[in-house]
Design a protein around this motif. Sequence first.
Motif, PDB file in Angstrom:
ATOM      1  N   THR A 180      -2.959   3.740  -3.987  1.00  0.00           N
ATOM      2  CA  THR A 180      -1.914   2.691  -4.573  1.00  0.00           C
ATOM      3  C   THR A 180      -2.553   2.023  -6.243  1.00  0.00           C
ATOM      4  OG1 THR A 180      -1.581   2.026  -2.829  1.00  0.00           O
ATOM      5  CG2 THR A 180      -1.333   0.458  -4.245  1.00  0.00           C
ATOM      6  N   TYR A 229       0.725  -0.906  -0.425  1.00  0.00           N
ATOM      7  CA  TYR A 229      -0.006  -0.368  -0.280  1.00  0.00           C
ATOM      8  C   TYR A 229       0.925   1.214   0.160  1.00  0.00           C
ATOM      9  CZ  TYR A 229       1.486   0.936   4.815  1.00  0.00           C
ATOM     10  OH  TYR A 229       1.858   0.852   6.237  1.00  0.00           O
ATOM     11  N   THR A 230       0.564   2.279  -0.742  1.00  0.00           N
ATOM     12  CA  THR A 230       0.897   3.709  -0.247  1.00  0.00           C
ATOM     13  C   THR A 230       0.898   4.095   0.679  1.00  0.00           C
ATOM     14  OG1 THR A 230       0.395   3.781  -3.311  1.00  0.00           O
ATOM     15  CG2 THR A 230       1.169   5.904  -1.529  1.00  0.00           C
TER      16      THR A 230
END
Length: 378
Positions: free
Chosen positions: A162, A127-128
Motif C-alpha cells: 500500500t 491495505y492493498t
Amino acid sequence: MEEERPRPTVVVRFTVMAHPRRAAAARSLARSVGGDVVVDPVPGGGSPLRTAALAWGAPAQGATHVVVLQDDVLPAAGFVPLVECAARLSPDAAVAFYANWNTRNGAAVRLGACAGADFVTAVENEYTPCLALLLPVRHAAGFAARAAAFLRETKADDKVMTRYLREQRVRVLLSVPALVEHEGEASLAANEGHGLRRAAAFLPEPPGPGREPRVLSGFTVCPHYRDGRTDVLRLRHEPGTGPVWDRQRWPGDFAALASSTDSATERAARAAAEAAAAALGAGDRGLEAARELWVSAHRCGETAAALARERGWVPPPAGRRDPVVSAALRTLGVGGLLKVAAEPQVLRAAAALHEVALLGFEAGAEAPVTTRRPQVRS
C-alpha cells in the motif's frame, strides 16, 4: 465513427509465494497457471514480506506484468485469460483479484457488483489485498527493492505494498467478482486469529465478458455492513494526506424503510429477518443484526442503482437473477456477523441471511430515484 483503439499486448508472469509446509499445494497452484514457486527461505520466521519481496523480484524477462499468488488460494475457471484481459484494460494499474468479505475493499467490490461493474477503484486508506495481485513489471521490481527497507520493521506485505503504490501514485483496481477464493483457515500471513476469511464475491465459473468492461470510480459513499450494523464509508480529502474514507454509522430505521414498500415486500422482509434471527440463535441481538442486514442491503441497492444511472449503465437484474450480485449478497451477512455470533451459528444461518440481503437489495434497487444520502458528521 471513432475507431476502437487496439489493446496493448501483454505477457503476464505468474509466481506463487509459499511456506515450505505448503510447497506441494503451491506447486499444484503454479502448474494450473503456468507459473513458478518462491518459498520462504527462513520458514521458522514466517515473513510474508520477505517471501513477497522474493516473488515480486523473481526474473520476469519478456513479461509486461507480474501476478503473485499466495499459496492458499483457489483460482476461478478461466483465471489466466481473465487476468490478461484486466492487464490489457488497465495496463498501468495494480489489480487485486480478491478482497476480503468484511473489509472496506470488500464493501467496494459489493457495491461494484450491485452497480454492474467489472472493476472498482480500491479504498485508498485500507491495505492493498495481496492474495492475488497484478502489477506492471516495473512496479513488481520496484516493490521488491522497496520491501528490503522494511524487513526489520514489519512482516506485513500488504501494508508495505500500500505504501509503495501510494508513493508511486499507482491506481489500484479490484476485480468484480473476485477471481480467487481463499481456501481453509491456514494463512501464509499468520492471520488464523482473524477467523474465516472469504472473498466478498467469488464465482467458481465467472461469466465471460459480454460487453466493454466497466470500471466503477468516482463514488464518494459506500455502504458497509460489519459487526451486525449498517455503516457508511464516506470519502473526504485531507490536506497533505489525500483521499481518506471514514467509516460512520448510517442510521436506518428498518420499520420505516420496510413500511415504505408495498405490503407484500414488508411482510417478506420481516419474515426473512425473523427466520435469520432464529437460525442465528442470538436472541434480540440477532434480530436487530438481521434487520440491520436488510437495511444495509437496501442501502447497497439504492446507492448502486443511482451510480449506474449516473453513468448510463443498465444495472443488473434483480439480485437473485444475477449470479455476481447474488454472490456478493451471499457474503454480506456472513462476513458482517462473525463478531456478533459464533462462526458455526453464522454459517448455519447463511442461507437465511442471503435471503434477507436479496430482499433488502431488491427493495433498495427499486426505490424512488430520490436516493437518501447518509447523514454523517462533518
